[in-house]
Scaffold this motif. Structure first.
Motif, mmCIF file in Angstrom:
data_model
loop_
_atom_site.group_PDB
_atom_site.id
_atom_site.type_symbol
_atom_site.label_atom_id
_atom_site.label_comp_id
_atom_site.label_asym_id
_atom_site.label_seq_id
_atom_site.Cartn_x
_atom_site.Cartn_y
_atom_site.Cartn_z
ATOM 1 N N LYS A 1 53.610 -13.109 47.914
ATOM 2 C CA LYS A 1 53.817 -13.732 46.603
ATOM 3 C C LYS A 1 52.483 -14.307 46.140
ATOM 4 O O LYS A 1 52.232 -15.507 46.197
ATOM 5 N N ASN B 1 57.444 -16.787 39.258
ATOM 6 C CA ASN B 1 58.094 -15.603 39.814
ATOM 7 C C ASN B 1 57.886 -14.357 38.963
ATOM 8 O O ASN B 1 58.588 -13.360 39.160
ATOM 9 N N TRP C 1 59.774 -11.753 41.192
ATOM 10 C CA TRP C 1 59.932 -12.065 42.601
ATOM 11 C C TRP C 1 61.430 -12.132 42.903
ATOM 12 O O TRP C 1 62.141 -12.994 42.420
ATOM 13 N N ASP D 1 62.520 -11.821 48.663
ATOM 14 C CA ASP D 1 61.255 -12.068 49.352
ATOM 15 C C ASP D 1 60.252 -10.963 49.063
ATOM 16 O O ASP D 1 59.425 -10.630 49.904
ATOM 17 N N ASP D 2 60.322 -10.373 47.857
ATOM 18 C CA ASP D 2 59.416 -9.271 47.537
ATOM 19 C C ASP D 2 59.270 -9.132 46.019
ATOM 20 O O ASP D 2 60.105 -9.620 45.255
ATOM 21 N N TRP D 3 58.185 -8.465 45.610
ATOM 22 C CA TRP D 3 58.003 -8.131 44.203
ATOM 23 C C TRP D 3 58.806 -6.871 43.880
ATOM 24 O O TRP D 3 58.795 -5.914 44.647
#
Length: 279
Positions: free
Chosen positions: A108, A198, A234, A237-239
């Motif tokens: 992130k 985010n 976001w 736990d990932d883009w």
């Protein structure tokens, strides 16, 4: 729907090629008496040595000072202004996880967003997008959950019989017997235009290959240049990509490279794999 329509709809970019030329050297000439020129190496050797030591010293100092800058590109906290970062190793470990063969588990941070966008551009420009089963799998990995159904419907409509015909495939999207279908995207560079909390927006400048390699192909493999813009969110736990669009260029001036034969292209496609990108 025509291939040109698909280019404008975010599938492919404009055409072009590039070649870097180096200036010709002056070595190998002769002096006025027909003998080889003397380069004066003995008189300049000490100067070259001194310059080399100075360059190495400067490089070492610069490398040591980089340690204090790593925190400036991390975190998803503050707003990110548009700008390009140098293409250089960051020292941060790249992702080591994959989901359905696509890199996942990006940090992130600004670099994490860039790496995610570059890897997603590779997946979205691959030959697997021409098969519904593998296309749906790719969308499930790279797109945000809220965007998956929308893009599935849009791409199911785009990847139809007319489009397949335009790129040389059979109406069902399969490759004609005796040919090698090529569709690859290679990121040339990335640029984060915004980063806040985010959300991130990343532009990926790409070069692409598309076409059929084969002796009688009427759709030979061609090169194109385009820029893909991804708005990332976001998620968990990932883009993930919320939206993505594409425009032509920037395309460099075409070079005078000799076009390779279909057999050479086929061997290259079969012999050279793709990349996993991480800054």
């Amino acid at each position: 729907m025509s291939l040109d329509d698909e280019r404008n709809d975010g599938l492919y970019g404009g055409s072009g090629e590039t070649r870097t030329r180096l200036p010709e050297g002056e070595g190998g000439g002769q002096d006025g008496y027909g003998g080889p020129r003397r380069s004066g190496r003995s008189s300049s050797r000490s100067l070259v040595t001194v310059v080399g030591v100075v360059v190495l010293l400067i490089a070492a100092i610069a490398f040591a000072n980089r340690g204090g800058d790593e925190g400036s590109s991390g975190g998803g906290g503050g707003d990110k202004k548009a700008g390009a970062d140098p293409t250089a190793a960051s020292g941060q470990k790249p992702v080591d996880g994959k989901t359905s063969g696509i890199p996942s588990g990006f940090a992130k941070s600004e670099q994490g967003a860039e790496s995610a966008a570059a890897n997603y551009a590779v997946a979205l420009g691959s030959a697997d997008m021409f098969n519904k089963t593998t296309r749906d799998s790719i969308l499930q990995v790279v797109m945000a959950p809220s965007s998956v159904s929308t893009f599935k419907a849009r791409l199911d409509k785009a990847y139809g019989a007319a489009f397949f015909k335009n790129v040389g495939l059979n109406e069902d999207g399969t490759t004609p017997k005796g040919y090698q279908f090529v569709s690859r995207t290679t990121p040339i560079g990335t640029k984060v235009t915004s980063l806040s909390g985010n959300k991130a927006t990343v532009e990926v400048w790409c070069s692409g290959l598309l076409g059929l390699a084969g002796e009688q192909s009427t759709k030979p493999v061609t090169n194109s240049w385009f820029t893909m813009t991804m708005k990332l969110g976001w998620t968990g736990d990932d883009w993930k990509a919320v939206t993505h669009s594409q425009k032509d260029g920037p395309a460099p001036v075409p070079g005078d490279d000799r076009a390779s034969g279909s057999d050479e292209i086929t061997k290259a496609v079969e012999g050279y794999g793709g990349f996993t990108y991480a800054r």
